[in-house]
Design a protein around this motif. Sequence first.
Motif, mmCIF file in Angstrom:
data_model
loop_
_atom_site.group_PDB
_atom_site.id
_atom_site.type_symbol
_atom_site.label_atom_id
_atom_site.label_comp_id
_atom_site.label_asym_id
_atom_site.label_seq_id
_atom_site.Cartn_x
_atom_site.Cartn_y
_atom_site.Cartn_z
ATOM 1 N N LEU A 66 -35.730 33.131 24.499
ATOM 2 C CA LEU A 66 -36.743 33.763 25.331
ATOM 3 C C LEU A 66 -36.186 34.113 26.707
ATOM 4 O O LEU A 66 -36.405 35.203 27.217
ATOM 5 N N SER A 67 -35.432 33.209 27.292
ATOM 6 C CA SER A 67 -34.888 33.478 28.618
ATOM 7 C C SER A 67 -33.885 34.633 28.577
ATOM 8 O O SER A 67 -33.806 35.416 29.515
ATOM 9 N N TYR B 146 -34.630 42.415 29.762
ATOM 10 C CA TYR B 146 -35.682 43.323 30.226
ATOM 11 C C TYR B 146 -35.678 43.456 31.749
ATOM 12 O O TYR B 146 -35.859 44.539 32.280
ATOM 13 N N CYS C 106 -41.206 42.022 30.163
ATOM 14 C CA CYS C 106 -40.637 40.698 30.426
ATOM 15 C C CYS C 106 -41.535 39.604 29.872
ATOM 16 O O CYS C 106 -41.092 38.496 29.625
ATOM 17 N N LYS C 107 -42.802 39.899 29.656
ATOM 18 C CA LYS C 107 -43.738 38.915 29.129
ATOM 19 C C LYS C 107 -43.664 38.799 27.608
ATOM 20 O O LYS C 107 -44.218 37.883 27.032
ATOM 21 N N LEU C 108 -42.981 39.744 26.951
ATOM 22 C CA LEU C 108 -42.852 39.680 25.493
ATOM 23 C C LEU C 108 -41.805 38.651 25.086
ATOM 24 O O LEU C 108 -40.880 38.345 25.828
ATOM 25 N N ASN C 109 -41.938 38.175 23.885
ATOM 26 C CA ASN C 109 -41.014 37.155 23.396
ATOM 27 C C ASN C 109 -39.957 37.706 22.451
ATOM 28 O O ASN C 109 -39.138 36.969 21.962
ATOM 29 N N TYR D 270 -40.531 48.001 31.626
ATOM 30 C CA TYR D 270 -39.680 46.846 31.335
ATOM 31 C C TYR D 270 -40.096 45.607 32.121
ATOM 32 O O TYR D 270 -39.887 44.488 31.675
ATOM 33 N N LYS E 270 -35.928 37.913 28.473
ATOM 34 C CA LYS E 270 -36.469 38.231 29.794
ATOM 35 C C LYS E 270 -35.377 38.742 30.725
ATOM 36 O O LYS E 270 -35.601 39.652 31.507
ATOM 37 N N LEU F 90 -43.227 44.915 32.568
ATOM 38 C CA LEU F 90 -44.314 44.428 31.718
ATOM 39 C C LEU F 90 -43.776 43.776 30.449
ATOM 40 O O LEU F 90 -44.338 42.799 29.955
#
Length: 133
Positions: free
Chosen positions: A15-16, A22, A74-77, A70, A19, A72
């Motif tokens: 996940l990190s 992105y 950043c909240k995707l997994n 991009y 993020k 926005l």
Amino acid sequence: MARLLKKGEVVTLFLSDTKKIYFKTAIIYFVFSVITFIFSIVYSLFSHEVYSDYLTFAFLFPLIGGTLLYLLLCKLNSFEKWPYNFYNAGIATITVGSILRGVNEIAGADTLYYMWFYLVGIIFVILALILLL
């Protein structure tokens, strides 16, 4: 230490990492927007008081379509390479088409080739959105 992947090996992004990718892409798009904006200002200074909206507002494509989107995302997994590449190619194609149209409008030339830039760019963006679903 980094190593090369063997054929058939799958890369897993955490996940990190997603993020970071992105956020880095959003920063690159912001820098590209600033460069495009500065280019339009400098070009307008030497255009003998002739202006083009396509050149003036070309920076909005990477700013809205790239930076804001991009940030926005950043909240995707999840992260997938093909939609990412198609979307970036689409935004770049639309931006270049807008810049070229603006430069040619200022020069007094006209052609139908700009339509192809917009068409291909929109197809890339739509393809990226379809691949995300």
